[in-house]
Motif scaffolding. Sequence first.
Motif, PDB file in Angstrom:
ATOM      1  N   ASP A  70       0.848  -1.183   0.000  1.00 50.85           N
ATOM      2  CA  ASP A  70       0.000   0.000   0.000  1.00 50.85           C
ATOM      3  C   ASP A  70       0.887   1.236   0.000  1.00 50.85           C
ATOM      4  N   ALA A  71       0.254   2.399  -0.099  1.00 52.40           N
ATOM      5  CA  ALA A  71       0.925   3.693   0.094  1.00 52.40           C
ATOM      6  C   ALA A  71       0.052   4.513   1.030  1.00 52.40           C
ATOM      7  N   TRP A  72       0.641   4.994   2.121  1.00 55.60           N
ATOM      8  CA  TRP A  72      -0.109   5.753   3.123  1.00 55.60           C
ATOM      9  C   TRP A  72       0.292   7.225   3.056  1.00 55.60           C
ATOM     10  N   THR A  73      -0.696   8.093   2.922  1.00 62.19           N
ATOM     11  CA  THR A  73      -0.454   9.523   2.838  1.00 62.19           C
ATOM     12  C   THR A  73      -0.047  10.087   4.197  1.00 62.19           C
ATOM     13  N   THR A  74       0.893  11.000   4.191  1.00 60.78           N
ATOM     14  CA  THR A  74       1.308  11.703   5.403  1.00 60.78           C
ATOM     15  C   THR A  74       0.434  12.933   5.614  1.00 60.78           C
ATOM     16  N   TYR A  75       0.590  13.579   6.774  1.00 57.60           N
ATOM     17  CA  TYR A  75      -0.071  14.867   6.985  1.00 57.60           C
ATOM     18  C   TYR A  75       0.285  15.824   5.858  1.00 57.60           C
ATOM     19  N   ARG A  76       1.563  15.873   5.510  1.00 56.69           N
ATOM     20  CA  ARG A  76       2.002  16.781   4.444  1.00 56.69           C
ATOM     21  C   ARG A  76       1.268  16.472   3.139  1.00 56.69           C
ATOM     22  N   GLY A  77       1.121  15.175   2.839  1.00 55.40           N
ATOM     23  CA  GLY A  77       0.421  14.775   1.627  1.00 55.40           C
ATOM     24  C   GLY A  77      -1.039  15.169   1.623  1.00 55.40           C
TER      25      GLY A  77
END
Length: 430
Positions: free
Chosen positions: A418-425
Amino acid sequence: MVSSGLRGALKGTCAPTAVLDLDAFDANLDALAERARGLPIRLATKSLRVPAAIDRALAHPAYSGVLAYSVPEALFLHARGIRDIVIGYPSLDRPALARMIAEADALSNITVMIDSVDHLDIIDDVRRSLAEAGPGSAPEVTVPDGTVPDVTAPGEDATNLAEAGAASVRVCIDVDSSYRPAESWLGDRVHIGARRSPIRDGRAAIALARQVAARPGFDLVGMMFYEGQIAGTADAGRSLRQTIVRAMQKASITELAERRAAVIAAVREVADLEFVNGGGTGSFESSSVEGTLTELAAGSGLFSPGLFDGYTHFRHRPAAYFVTPVVRRPGPGWVTVFKGGFIASGVPGSDRLPTIAWPPGLEYSGLEGPGEVQTPLTGPGTEKVQIGDLVWFRHAKAGELAEHFNEFQIVSEDRISDAWTTYRGEGLVL
């Protein structure tokens, strides 16, 4: 050392990128829970800054509630469905405070931190401004997806801001937990630990608690203690300095247990506290058995950054990395990688640099160090890598890595799952 399976999972991936070893993350969830000895763990979200990782931690039975950094972050987490949010630091963000006060459900689920009457005055001033302006006057504080948090309770008309402002604001008192040897005659001239709250003893704490109790619209529900000189200070090593650190920590644990018990007892004479929070990843062993706390706080231990390699009493599995490719071979014994200058906050020193996790035998240039746009590396390990190969690093601190990337590549069972978005993203930068 980075396993061959983990390295293989990133082969051919576009880099630089951040990587989360999900199997290690899950193992760290269990390890922290075991170290907590039955006390619930409040998740320090600023130490992750990845919403999906926060959700995964809160799904574990040992974790309950979050410790946020700011009011905007608390509103962001609340909009995502998280409840029982304590803001770990006082806030002067009037627009965000206004939005929190105007949203009835947020007001009932978010606890603000104070250590001064000034913090109460600011909140009262925000409420007065809302009441004077009338309905619909709360400033728009958008959450990162671009929407404005709904201030309408399900099935009801829009909340009247004056009425919302009259509801109680949940308050937690932050108490200084640093160590001051011979404080009775040296005062604060020797202060070991974080410089945070001016509230240090039972007398100061009960004075502030009475101020909260005397003001309409405030409800004192909790207390917080953070012993950074224990939780955030590495103690491993045989040097004189580390020997002194261990002796200091032992003395601090004893002093804090006695002082904390006295402060809590004093405040409980004024308020029926819902929680007393303390600890940190590095102090679970002492904090969990002290008998004064109702919950512990942690987050960094789930990523296990480089700074945690220096503790004697626990060892979690490294879970968070960033990888960046070799882009040059400027000469024999040298390679240059793309990016890498992610220096951690704190007193400048070698322990604030990213740890080179793989391949072995690489070290920084003494004249350049980690670079803003490229990083030269030397050592015998340079003979094992070619242009295009990935070099693995671990940030010195946990949550700060997410400030440099929009997402983490999630690796489980030696494959990217998977790919998990960061706060920045998601548009939120702390």
